[in-house]
Scaffold this active site. Structure first.
Site, PDB file in Angstrom:
ATOM      1  N   THR A  16       0.837  -1.201  -0.051  1.00 29.92           N
ATOM      2  CA  THR A  16       0.038  -0.245  -0.110  1.00 29.92           C
ATOM      3  C   THR A  16       0.961   1.235   0.073  1.00 29.92           C
ATOM      4  O   THR A  16       0.847   2.155  -0.997  1.00 29.92           O
ATOM      5  CB  THR A  16      -0.926   0.153   1.352  1.00 29.92           C
ATOM      6  OG1 THR A  16      -1.544  -1.209   1.460  1.00 29.92           O
ATOM      7  CG2 THR A  16      -1.920   1.044   1.509  1.00 29.92           C
ATOM      8  N   LYS A 107       6.279   2.011  12.591  1.00 30.67           N
ATOM      9  CA  LYS A 107       5.874   2.259  13.759  1.00 30.67           C
ATOM     10  C   LYS A 107       6.529   1.239  15.082  1.00 30.67           C
ATOM     11  O   LYS A 107       7.006   1.335  16.111  1.00 30.67           O
ATOM     12  CB  LYS A 107       4.693   2.766  14.317  1.00 30.67           C
ATOM     13  CG  LYS A 107       3.642   1.606  13.804  1.00 30.67           C
ATOM     14  CD  LYS A 107       2.223   2.264  13.368  1.00 30.67           C
ATOM     15  CE  LYS A 107       1.598   1.170  12.814  1.00 30.67           C
ATOM     16  NZ  LYS A 107       1.335   1.709  11.277  1.00 30.67           N
ATOM     17  N   GLU A 131       8.847  10.307   9.882  1.00 29.65           N
ATOM     18  CA  GLU A 131       7.487  10.913  10.120  1.00 29.65           C
ATOM     19  C   GLU A 131       6.059  10.293   9.924  1.00 29.65           C
ATOM     20  O   GLU A 131       5.154  10.033  10.642  1.00 29.65           O
ATOM     21  CB  GLU A 131       7.452  12.308   9.138  1.00 29.65           C
ATOM     22  CG  GLU A 131       6.255  13.049   9.293  1.00 29.65           C
ATOM     23  CD  GLU A 131       5.986  13.997  10.727  1.00 29.65           C
ATOM     24  OE1 GLU A 131       7.139  14.509  11.044  1.00 29.65           O
ATOM     25  OE2 GLU A 131       5.300  13.647  11.286  1.00 29.65           O
ATOM     26  N   VAL A 134       4.048   8.022  12.627  1.00 29.69           N
ATOM     27  CA  VAL A 134       2.765   8.442  13.483  1.00 29.69           C
ATOM     28  C   VAL A 134       1.643   9.117  12.670  1.00 29.69           C
ATOM     29  O   VAL A 134       2.041  10.216  12.128  1.00 29.69           O
ATOM     30  CB  VAL A 134       3.444   9.045  14.755  1.00 29.69           C
ATOM     31  CG1 VAL A 134       2.246   9.847  15.487  1.00 29.69           C
ATOM     32  CG2 VAL A 134       4.256   8.440  15.591  1.00 29.69           C
ATOM     33  N   ILE A 138      -0.156  13.213   8.607  1.00 28.64           N
ATOM     34  CA  ILE A 138      -0.290  14.330   9.426  1.00 28.64           C
ATOM     35  C   ILE A 138       1.137  14.727   9.794  1.00 28.64           C
ATOM     36  O   ILE A 138       1.784  13.992  10.667  1.00 28.64           O
ATOM     37  CB  ILE A 138      -0.961  14.239  10.718  1.00 28.64           C
ATOM     38  CG1 ILE A 138      -2.539  13.791  10.396  1.00 28.64           C
ATOM     39  CG2 ILE A 138      -1.209  15.593  11.656  1.00 28.64           C
ATOM     40  CD1 ILE A 138      -3.535  13.721  11.616  1.00 28.64           C
ATOM     41  N   GLU A 192      -6.658  -3.926   9.106  1.00 27.83           N
ATOM     42  CA  GLU A 192      -5.977  -4.772   8.585  1.00 27.83           C
ATOM     43  C   GLU A 192      -6.812  -6.096   8.512  1.00 27.83           C
ATOM     44  O   GLU A 192      -7.662  -6.330   9.222  1.00 27.83           O
ATOM     45  CB  GLU A 192      -4.670  -4.965   9.452  1.00 27.83           C
ATOM     46  CG  GLU A 192      -3.910  -3.625   9.944  1.00 27.83           C
ATOM     47  CD  GLU A 192      -3.079  -3.244   8.977  1.00 27.83           C
ATOM     48  OE1 GLU A 192      -2.651  -4.171   8.184  1.00 27.83           O
ATOM     49  OE2 GLU A 192      -2.889  -1.949   9.033  1.00 27.83           O
ATOM     50  N   ASP A 203      -1.549  -0.417  18.013  1.00 29.79           N
ATOM     51  CA  ASP A 203      -1.068   0.522  16.860  1.00 29.79           C
ATOM     52  C   ASP A 203      -1.055   1.778  17.681  1.00 29.79           C
ATOM     53  O   ASP A 203      -0.123   2.488  17.455  1.00 29.79           O
ATOM     54  CB  ASP A 203      -2.201   0.312  15.768  1.00 29.79           C
ATOM     55  CG  ASP A 203      -1.691   1.129  14.661  1.00 29.79           C
ATOM     56  OD1 ASP A 203      -0.854   1.060  14.018  1.00 29.79           O
ATOM     57  OD2 ASP A 203      -2.412   2.344  14.628  1.00 29.79           O
ATOM     58  N   LYS A 207       2.633   4.429  18.325  1.00 29.41           N
ATOM     59  CA  LYS A 207       2.452   5.873  17.956  1.00 29.41           C
ATOM     60  C   LYS A 207       2.685   6.794  19.155  1.00 29.41           C
ATOM     61  O   LYS A 207       3.354   7.819  19.107  1.00 29.41           O
ATOM     62  CB  LYS A 207       1.218   6.103  17.210  1.00 29.41           C
ATOM     63  CG  LYS A 207       1.041   5.505  15.731  1.00 29.41           C
ATOM     64  CD  LYS A 207      -0.164   5.465  15.214  1.00 29.41           C
ATOM     65  CE  LYS A 207      -0.212   4.570  13.719  1.00 29.41           C
ATOM     66  NZ  LYS A 207      -1.647   4.632  13.361  1.00 29.41           N
ATOM     67  N   GLY A 304      -3.418   5.470   4.827  1.00 34.83           N
ATOM     68  CA  GLY A 304      -3.914   5.141   3.521  1.00 34.83           C
ATOM     69  C   GLY A 304      -2.594   5.368   2.478  1.00 34.83           C
ATOM     70  O   GLY A 304      -1.677   5.946   2.837  1.00 34.83           O
TER      71      GLY A 304
HETATM   72  P1  NAP Z   1       1.743  -3.859   2.724  1.00 33.21           P
HETATM   73  O1  NAP Z   1       0.790  -3.399   1.996  1.00 33.21           O
HETATM   74  O2  NAP Z   1       1.592  -5.426   3.388  1.00 33.21           O
HETATM   75  O3  NAP Z   1       3.207  -3.994   2.033  1.00 33.21           O
HETATM   76  C1  NAP Z   1       4.455  -4.750   2.314  1.00 33.21           C
HETATM   77  C2  NAP Z   1       5.275  -4.877   1.523  1.00 33.21           C
HETATM   78  O4  NAP Z   1       6.611  -5.151   2.153  1.00 33.21           O
HETATM   79  C3  NAP Z   1       5.005  -5.951   0.179  1.00 33.21           C
HETATM   80  O5  NAP Z   1       5.271  -5.066  -0.998  1.00 33.21           O
HETATM   81  C4  NAP Z   1       5.804  -6.968   0.599  1.00 33.21           C
HETATM   82  O6  NAP Z   1       6.308  -7.717  -0.525  1.00 33.21           O
HETATM   83  C5  NAP Z   1       7.111  -6.326   1.205  1.00 33.21           C
HETATM   84  N1  NAP Z   1       7.931  -7.122   2.201  1.00 33.21           N
HETATM   85  C6  NAP Z   1       7.222  -7.471   3.536  1.00 33.21           C
HETATM   86  N2  NAP Z   1       8.287  -8.355   3.881  1.00 33.21           N
HETATM   87  C7  NAP Z   1       9.185  -8.442   3.104  1.00 33.21           C
HETATM   88  C8  NAP Z   1      10.558  -9.175   3.104  1.00 33.21           C
HETATM   89  N3  NAP Z   1      10.752  -9.731   4.242  1.00 33.21           N
HETATM   90  N4  NAP Z   1      11.434  -8.887   2.109  1.00 33.21           N
HETATM   91  C9  NAP Z   1      11.004  -8.234   1.226  1.00 33.21           C
HETATM   92  N5  NAP Z   1       9.829  -7.510   0.865  1.00 33.21           N
HETATM   93  C10 NAP Z   1       8.924  -7.744   2.033  1.00 33.21           C
HETATM   94  O7  NAP Z   1       2.146  -3.034   3.729  1.00 33.21           O
HETATM   95  P2  NAP Z   1       1.706  -1.381   4.085  1.00 33.21           P
HETATM   96  O8  NAP Z   1       0.484  -1.345   4.401  1.00 33.21           O
HETATM   97  O9  NAP Z   1       2.178  -0.513   2.723  1.00 33.21           O
HETATM   98  O10 NAP Z   1       2.646  -0.932   5.557  1.00 33.21           O
HETATM   99  C11 NAP Z   1       4.049  -0.875   5.296  1.00 33.21           C
HETATM  100  C12 NAP Z   1       4.594  -0.123   6.487  1.00 33.21           C
HETATM  101  O11 NAP Z   1       4.080   1.484   6.493  1.00 33.21           O
HETATM  102  C13 NAP Z   1       4.158  -0.765   7.635  1.00 33.21           C
HETATM  103  O12 NAP Z   1       5.464  -0.573   8.628  1.00 33.21           O
HETATM  104  C14 NAP Z   1       3.111  -0.147   8.205  1.00 33.21           C
HETATM  105  O13 NAP Z   1       2.930   0.063   9.928  1.00 33.21           O
HETATM  106  C15 NAP Z   1       3.505   1.364   7.949  1.00 33.21           C
HETATM  107  N6  NAP Z   1       2.116   2.389   7.660  1.00 33.21           N
HETATM  108  C16 NAP Z   1       1.082   1.758   6.744  1.00 33.21           C
HETATM  109  C17 NAP Z   1       0.129   2.795   6.828  1.00 33.21           C
HETATM  110  C18 NAP Z   1      -1.142   2.350   5.850  1.00 33.21           C
HETATM  111  O14 NAP Z   1      -1.957   3.300   5.738  1.00 33.21           O
HETATM  112  N7  NAP Z   1      -1.194   1.185   5.173  1.00 33.21           N
HETATM  113  C19 NAP Z   1       0.067   4.165   7.504  1.00 33.21           C
HETATM  114  C20 NAP Z   1       0.989   4.531   8.390  1.00 33.21           C
HETATM  115  C21 NAP Z   1       2.344   3.400   8.425  1.00 33.21           C
HETATM  116  P3  NAP Z   1       5.269  -8.523  -1.511  1.00 33.21           P
HETATM  117  O15 NAP Z   1       4.448  -7.513  -2.124  1.00 33.21           O
HETATM  118  O16 NAP Z   1       6.123  -9.210  -2.396  1.00 33.21           O
HETATM  119  O17 NAP Z   1       4.196  -9.267  -0.478  1.00 33.21           O
HETATM  120  N1  HSE Z   2      -4.035   0.693  11.110  1.00 34.68           N
HETATM  121  C1  HSE Z   2      -3.619   2.038  11.094  1.00 34.68           C
HETATM  122  C2  HSE Z   2      -4.921   2.931  11.228  1.00 34.68           C
HETATM  123  C3  HSE Z   2      -3.116   2.651   9.741  1.00 34.68           C
HETATM  124  O1  HSE Z   2      -6.011   2.385  11.310  1.00 34.68           O
HETATM  125  O2  HSE Z   2      -4.816   3.845  11.960  1.00 34.68           O
HETATM  126  C4  HSE Z   2      -1.593   2.509   9.897  1.00 34.68           C
HETATM  127  O3  HSE Z   2      -1.019   3.303  10.978  1.00 34.68           O
END
Ligand code: NAP
Ligand code: HSE
Length: 428
Positions: A16, A107, A131, A134, A138, A192, A203, A207, A304
């Site tokens: 994502t 995080k 940044e 958390v 924002i 999730e 979560d 933060k 997002g």
């Molecule tokens: P996600 O959609 O599950 O994507 C994870 C990506 O990392 C995938 O492309 C996966 O590869 C790759 N990956 C995971 N483990 C790996 C490994 N061991 N070696 C190589 N590649 C690996 O996760 P996300 O939602 O983008 O979140 C990513 C980070 O951002 C997390 O730390 C999350 O807490 C943080 N975050 C997310 C959001 C949000 O809104 N989603 C907001 C703030 C912070 P494959 O595609 O090949 O499976």
């Molecule tokens: N799962 C988190 C939320 C998004 O609902 O705010 C990633 O920090």
């Protein structure tokens, strides 16, 4: 015309957030020479599965072997958006040791191993920015570290989990029950696949640990945070909250008191007049109190693809500017104090207590006696629902030490007239 420097970037993860970062780097391409005096280029993307279909991503950039990035000396910035502790912790450490700057949204990792990673960054004169870890899009960590650095911050409090805020908003506005609202949050992609970390407050706890460390210049880790989730909140609690002019929100609260840091995540009744009461759906907001700035509030999208990528791009541009001016590693760990952290039993709160008791003369008086003996002062009592010989009683207390309140509850539970205690929720 002068040839511009090309700053090469590796992306670890293209889920994502990684996809959002890739899109932003492309859409900002023409702006970079003006904003940073250089070009930015993603040259490698680490994934688990190179054969997975990835909309809009140049497949020739995909690699599934970390050493291809680590050993590539042309890569100056690594953006970690894989998530989880390992292998992210090892990869970030190795990148810093190799002199590569790191931007992460992780995080889980920063809240537990932030000090070790910041120490590695400092030792190798690298930037480590996070940044996006958390409150998604924002800006809050940079404002705390830089714009508000002239303050003693005494409080950081906020709604920092979009999933739970969405669930509670739907329960409040549309009378949905918890399971129905969670199913909708999942369908809309907020929650999730395994929503445990969201709904149990973990979560938000991570933060709050990161924000408190920066705000109070003293290390707070996730294990220091008392966490309670929203799984026990019912439509009835929300109705009573509304009756007393409040809404229920999952709040992360961190206070810097003379006796130590208080840090917790829990549902809370907050008055409708408080700015956080109006933060609905998947939005996040953080409320900060500093001795000079007074109150400041930060509001926006906490998660997002693009909002999170926005925070990451801000960090990347910051690092790129530092590279251009040869001033990387300017601001590393700002935890120069070692303040004590209070246990939850030492924290004072007001409470909302909902219970079912025998509908008999003297029951309320006995409960009031127990509360009084334990120094719990009653602010408000509501008694209305009666079914056969059982009455529902809601008591709202004044401020009391958690330890005294819990002792009182233990005694109230032992009364033969107490049928059940259905809710204990803190009140702002
Ligand atoms: P996600 O959609 O599950 O994507 C994870 C990506 O990392 C995938 O492309 C996966 O590869 C790759 N990956 C995971 N483990 C790996 C490994 N061991 N070696 C190589 N590649 C690996 O996760 P996300 O939602 O983008 O979140 C990513 C980070 O951002 C997390 O730390 C999350 O807490 C943080 N975050 C997310 C959001 C949000 O809104 N989603 C907001 C703030 C912070 P494959 O595609 O090949 O499976
Ligand atoms: N799962 C988190 C939320 C998004 O609902 O705010 C990633 O920090």
């Amino acid at each position: 015309m002068k040839e511009l420097n090309i700053i090469k970037i590796a992306l670890l993860g293209s889920g994502t957030v990684g996809t959002g970062v890739y899109k932003l780097v492309q859409s900002q391409k023409e702006e970079m020479p003006h904003k940073i005096g250089a070009n930015l280029e993603i040259t490698k993307i680490l994934v688990r599965d190179k054969n997975k279909k990835r909309e809009g991503i140049d497949n020739s950039l995909l690699v599934d072997n970390w050493s291809e990035i680590l050993e590539d000396d042309s890569i100056q910035i690594v953006i970690e958006v894989m998530g989880g502790i390992e292998p992210a912790r090892t990869y970030i450490t190795q990148a810093l040791e190799a002199g590569k700057h790191v931007v992460t949204a992780n995080k889980d990792l920063v809240a537990e191993h932030g000090k070790e990673l910041l120490d590695a960054a400092e030792a190798h004169h690298c930037d480590l920015l996070f940044e996006a870890s958390v409150a998604g899009g924002i800006p809050i960590l940079r404002p705390l570290k830089q714009c508000l650095a002239g303050n003693h911050i005494s409080e950081v409090m906020g709604i920092v989990n979009g999933t739970t805020n969405f669930i509670l908003s739907k329960m409040t506005a549309e009378g949905m029950d918890f399971d129905e609202a969670l199913a909708l949050a999942t369908e809309l992609g907020y929650a999730e696949a395994d929503p445990t970390a969201d709904i149990e407050g973990y979560d938000a706890g991570r933060k709050v640990a990161i924000m408190a460390s920066i705000a109070f210049n003293s290390r707070v880790t996730f294990s220091d945070v008392h966490t309670e989730g929203i799984t026990k909140i019912t439509a009835k609690d929300i109705e009573y909250a509304s009756e007393v002019g409040c809404v229920i929100k999952l709040l992360g609260v961190a206070k810097n008191t003379p006796e130590g840091i208080e840090v917790s995540v829990h549902p809370m009744l907050i008055p409708n007049s408080h700015p956080l009461a109006k933060v609905d759906d998947s939005f996040n907001a953080v409320f900060v109190h500093g001795d000079a700035v007074d109150d400041a509030m930060f509001y926006g999208r906490g998660a997002g693809e693009l909002p999170t990528a926005s925070a990451i791009m801000g960090d990347v541009i910051d690092v790129a500017r530092n590279i251009q001016f040869q001033c990387t590693g300017r601001i590393s760990c700002t935890c120069y104090k070692d303040l004590p952290i209070k246990g939850i039993q030492e924290v004072k709160s007001k409470y909302f207590l909902r219970m079912q008791v025998a509908d008999k003369v003297g029951v309320l008086a006995r409960i009031a006696d127990i509360l009084g003996d334990k120094k719990v002062s009653i602010a408000q009592v509501i008694q209305k629902d009666k079914h056969e010989d059982v009455a529902e009683l809601v008591i709202i207390t004044d401020l009391v030490l958690e330890e005294y309140f819990r002792d009182a509850i233990d005694q109230i539970k032992k009364l033969d007239t107490t049928k059940s205690i259905s809710s204990i929720i803190r009140v702002y």
